[in-house]
Design a protein around this motif. Sequence first.
Motif, PDB file in Angstrom:
ATOM      1  N   ALA A  37      16.481  -6.586   5.442  1.00  0.00           N
ATOM      2  CA  ALA A  37      16.870  -5.179   5.393  1.00  0.00           C
ATOM      3  C   ALA A  37      16.070  -4.440   4.321  1.00  0.00           C
ATOM      4  N   GLU A  38      15.868  -5.086   3.168  1.00  0.00           N
ATOM      5  CA  GLU A  38      15.097  -4.478   2.079  1.00  0.00           C
ATOM      6  C   GLU A  38      13.628  -4.328   2.464  1.00  0.00           C
ATOM      7  N   LEU A  39      13.080  -5.376   3.105  1.00  0.00           N
ATOM      8  CA  LEU A  39      11.676  -5.321   3.507  1.00  0.00           C
ATOM      9  C   LEU A  39      11.455  -4.217   4.536  1.00  0.00           C
ATOM     10  N   LEU A  40      12.348  -4.096   5.500  1.00  0.00           N
ATOM     11  CA  LEU A  40      12.217  -3.053   6.517  1.00  0.00           C
ATOM     12  C   LEU A  40      12.228  -1.669   5.876  1.00  0.00           C
ATOM     13  N   LYS A  41      13.094  -1.470   4.893  1.00  0.00           N
ATOM     14  CA  LYS A  41      13.161  -0.179   4.206  1.00  0.00           C
ATOM     15  C   LYS A  41      11.845   0.110   3.476  1.00  0.00           C
ATOM     16  N   MET A  42      11.279  -0.914   2.824  1.00  0.00           N
ATOM     17  CA  MET A  42       9.995  -0.748   2.136  1.00  0.00           C
ATOM     18  C   MET A  42       8.882  -0.392   3.126  1.00  0.00           C
ATOM     19  N   VAL A  43       8.878  -1.075   4.271  1.00  0.00           N
ATOM     20  CA  VAL A  43       7.852  -0.825   5.288  1.00  0.00           C
ATOM     21  C   VAL A  43       7.955   0.602   5.811  1.00  0.00           C
ATOM     22  N   ASP A  44       9.178   1.056   6.108  1.00  0.00           N
ATOM     23  CA  ASP A  44       9.365   2.414   6.620  1.00  0.00           C
ATOM     24  C   ASP A  44       8.967   3.464   5.587  1.00  0.00           C
ATOM     25  N   THR A  45       9.314   3.207   4.323  1.00  0.00           N
ATOM     26  CA  THR A  45       8.937   4.124   3.247  1.00  0.00           C
ATOM     27  C   THR A  45       7.423   4.180   3.093  1.00  0.00           C
ATOM     28  N   ALA A  46       6.779   3.009   3.117  1.00  0.00           N
ATOM     29  CA  ALA A  46       5.319   2.949   2.987  1.00  0.00           C
ATOM     30  C   ALA A  46       4.636   3.666   4.150  1.00  0.00           C
ATOM     31  N   ALA A  47       5.187   3.517   5.356  1.00  0.00           N
ATOM     32  CA  ALA A  47       4.605   4.186   6.527  1.00  0.00           C
ATOM     33  C   ALA A  47       4.659   5.694   6.368  1.00  0.00           C
ATOM     34  N   ALA A  48       5.810   6.210   5.912  1.00  0.00           N
ATOM     35  CA  ALA A  48       5.954   7.649   5.706  1.00  0.00           C
ATOM     36  C   ALA A  48       4.968   8.150   4.656  1.00  0.00           C
ATOM     37  N   ASN A  49       4.793   7.392   3.587  1.00  0.00           N
ATOM     38  CA  ASN A  49       3.871   7.796   2.521  1.00  0.00           C
ATOM     39  C   ASN A  49       2.415   7.689   2.953  1.00  0.00           C
ATOM     40  N   LEU A  50       2.077   6.678   3.750  1.00  0.00           N
ATOM     41  CA  LEU A  50       0.717   6.589   4.291  1.00  0.00           C
ATOM     42  C   LEU A  50       0.405   7.809   5.147  1.00  0.00           C
ATOM     43  N   ASN A  52       1.742  10.759   4.813  1.00  0.00           N
ATOM     44  CA  ASN A  52       1.560  11.886   3.887  1.00  0.00           C
ATOM     45  C   ASN A  52       0.206  11.851   3.195  1.00  0.00           C
ATOM     46  N   LEU A  53      -0.355  10.656   3.055  1.00  0.00           N
ATOM     47  CA  LEU A  53      -1.674  10.500   2.417  1.00  0.00           C
ATOM     48  C   LEU A  53      -2.818  10.671   3.423  1.00  0.00           C
ATOM     49  N   GLY A  54      -2.482  11.003   4.662  1.00  0.00           N
ATOM     50  CA  GLY A  54      -3.517  11.308   5.643  1.00  0.00           C
ATOM     51  C   GLY A  54      -3.904  10.177   6.560  1.00  0.00           C
ATOM     52  N   ILE A  55      -3.110   9.091   6.592  1.00  0.00           N
ATOM     53  CA  ILE A  55      -3.399   7.983   7.504  1.00  0.00           C
ATOM     54  C   ILE A  55      -2.677   8.228   8.831  1.00  0.00           C
ATOM     55  N   HIS A  56      -3.435   8.292   9.906  1.00  0.00           N
ATOM     56  CA  HIS A  56      -2.875   8.539  11.226  1.00  0.00           C
ATOM     57  C   HIS A  56      -3.276   7.419  12.179  1.00  0.00           C
ATOM     58  N   LYS A  57      -2.790   7.531  13.403  1.00  0.00           N
ATOM     59  CA  LYS A  57      -3.112   6.551  14.427  1.00  0.00           C
ATOM     60  C   LYS A  57      -4.627   6.445  14.589  1.00  0.00           C
ATOM     61  N   GLY A  58      -5.129   5.200  14.599  1.00  0.00           N
ATOM     62  CA  GLY A  58      -6.556   4.954  14.781  1.00  0.00           C
ATOM     63  C   GLY A  58      -7.342   4.873  13.488  1.00  0.00           C
ATOM     64  N   ASP A  59      -6.770   5.354  12.372  1.00  0.00           N
ATOM     65  CA  ASP A  59      -7.454   5.236  11.073  1.00  0.00           C
ATOM     66  C   ASP A  59      -7.435   3.779  10.621  1.00  0.00           C
ATOM     67  N   THR A  60      -8.427   3.389   9.841  1.00  0.00           N
ATOM     68  CA  THR A  60      -8.509   2.004   9.366  1.00  0.00           C
ATOM     69  C   THR A  60      -8.049   1.884   7.919  1.00  0.00           C
ATOM     70  N   VAL A  61      -7.182   0.900   7.690  1.00  0.00           N
ATOM     71  CA  VAL A  61      -6.653   0.620   6.355  1.00  0.00           C
ATOM     72  C   VAL A  61      -7.041  -0.808   5.996  1.00  0.00           C
ATOM     73  N   GLY A  62      -7.758  -0.973   4.896  1.00  0.00           N
ATOM     74  CA  GLY A  62      -8.171  -2.303   4.452  1.00  0.00           C
ATOM     75  C   GLY A  62      -7.185  -2.894   3.459  1.00  0.00           C
ATOM     76  N   ILE A  63      -7.057  -4.214   3.470  1.00  0.00           N
ATOM     77  CA  ILE A  63      -6.225  -4.924   2.485  1.00  0.00           C
ATOM     78  C   ILE A  63      -7.113  -5.948   1.792  1.00  0.00           C
ATOM     79  N   PHE A  64      -7.345  -5.742   0.500  1.00  0.00           N
ATOM     80  CA  PHE A  64      -8.257  -6.567  -0.300  1.00  0.00           C
ATOM     81  C   PHE A  64      -7.409  -7.279  -1.358  1.00  0.00           C
ATOM     82  N   SER A  65      -6.712  -8.348  -0.941  1.00  0.00           N
ATOM     83  CA  SER A  65      -5.719  -8.957  -1.819  1.00  0.00           C
ATOM     84  C   SER A  65      -5.399 -10.376  -1.380  1.00  0.00           C
ATOM     85  N   THR A  66      -4.845 -11.144  -2.306  1.00  0.00           N
ATOM     86  CA  THR A  66      -4.296 -12.455  -1.960  1.00  0.00           C
ATOM     87  C   THR A  66      -2.936 -12.244  -1.288  1.00  0.00           C
ATOM     88  N   ASN A  67      -2.318 -13.320  -0.832  1.00  0.00           N
ATOM     89  CA  ASN A  67      -1.025 -13.234  -0.151  1.00  0.00           C
ATOM     90  C   ASN A  67       0.071 -12.807  -1.132  1.00  0.00           C
TER      91      ASN A  67
END
Length: 596
Positions: A37-50, A52-67
């Motif tokens: 439940a906590e993870l889902l809330k974080m994911v939904d919040t992050a999606a809304a903020n992305l 707002n930051l201008g990330i839309h369908k089809g845009d590419t988001v990179g992840i440069f990190s360890t697990n």
Amino acid sequence: MQSATLYSLYLDAARRYSDRTALLYKSEGKFERIRHAELLKMVDTAAANLLNLGIHKGDTVGIFSTNRPEWAITDLAACKLGAVVVPVYPSTPATALEFILNDARIKMLVVENSELLQTAMTARLNMSSNLDLIVINSKGVDDAAVLQFENALLTQGEAGEASYDVSSKDIASIVYTSGTSGTPKGVVLTHANIIANVQAVITRFRVTHRDVTVSYLPLCHMFERTCGYYSVLFCGGSVAYAESLDTVREDVAAIRPTVLIAVPRVLEKAFEKSVNAVHRKSSVGQWLVASCMRNLNHLSNLKYQNDSIPLSLRIKCFLLNGFVGSGFRHLAGGRLRLVASGGAPLDKNIAKAFHILGFNIVEGYGLTETSPVVACNSPVNNKLGTVGKPLDGVQVKLGKDDEILVKGPNVMRGYLNNPEATREVIDPDGWFHTGDQGVFDEEGYLKITGRIKDLIVTSYGKNISAAAIESRINASPFISQVLVVGDRKKYITALVVPDWTAVGHWAKGAGIKYDSILLLAEGDSVVDLIQTEVAEATKGSASYEKPKDFRIIPEEFTVENGQLTLTLKLRRNVITETYKDLIDSMYSKKETSNVE
């Protein structure tokens, strides 16, 4: 009705298993939990903020990190928006990162820490478009233009039930192959590609909400992402992130996983450490382990052949398993029901050693281009020495030169910006040409016999699978790595990296004194030892499959020195170029009578 996406699959699981643990991560030496439940809330919040930051369908988001949890949060949030996730290995240098940033037109890059941020900033200098940077661990970062992950993505905003026009046909991820040579290619995978593989893996591995895994292989690799992340999380299970590669053993002991994803190199290392530990035991301890392995192996063979098992053997194995076998299983937490091995062929002897000690190792086969699993054994139907049967919905056939061809919903859309390379591997009938060679046995189990590009053709016209010979030689407890060479030569030779820990213990037991590894490597005794091990490993092979000479390499082949790919496969061209003079020396000397 909207078709299934990676986000919608997780949404369903998170709602059903809301109070169960989703993720575990180390904080100040202790594992902390995040419920679904906590993870889902974080994911939904992050999606809304992305958004707002201008990330839309089809845009590419990179992840440069360890697990880590932020990896999953970013991934699922981007998937909710219909953005395309581009994972990047943390060991990727600036030049390779620059290529990926430009090729995939990455708009936003989530970076783990200040060190990787510097690499990203260097790579960004030659970008043809703007790139926003978000850092997870902001310690040491004083650039105001770089956003902090928690502030930028996890602050409360409008989140939750907004409807996004994302379908299964949309691109979910572009995954760059590490490649044993040449420029990396971006594999384009849709939601449908990955979901088809995830659902088939869940069925084959019998994954449930009760399963727990420890994640330590890079999430940039589709093997870990599909089998050790999506398949577990989408069933409501738990994923624990290892603190580092150095702490995997203690993290596994603490978490006590039920499922573990591994590559052969990891299993080989574990086997080597176990063998070395046995060598250091007292004579009674060595006898007990040897007796346990011998009797359990005999029991396993009788069961496999459906022969009757003597009562005396049953009693003996019960006692030995309790005294010895349980000790090995305790190292993995004692709850491990399944170890899935993939990424490269696993030596059958090592697989059987783990099997008779009570570890259910199932070997599989796949490629990034197939999301990735093509075939695998199951916990119930497990045939050692094979990679199992094709997954449900996946077609496999053998083409010219026994090349494995694959067709199914898991096969990629193609290579990004590279239609020529796509046409080279996907024929007009939709069959993906893997470049691997295989054979089906009489029961329909697939066995990998080699790789066409790794095939050595001697000047006598003999076709030799380098990987098959290397696998046999690698089984020696005194050998860590080996590369077989000899294409267009009269015979094959090998570069051998000894397991210096095992060799050191052997030398001490033999009364051999040495001041350094280099001096030990140059000694005749070690050369004789390795020669004996190579000869023993290739005993029974055809004469032309036996290396006629070898050279000892003191330094390991590693990712850092460029001689291994990021998925721990040999970069053959790099190694042969590095040791060209050494290799030439094995062919320039006068041929002896045992050379064909």
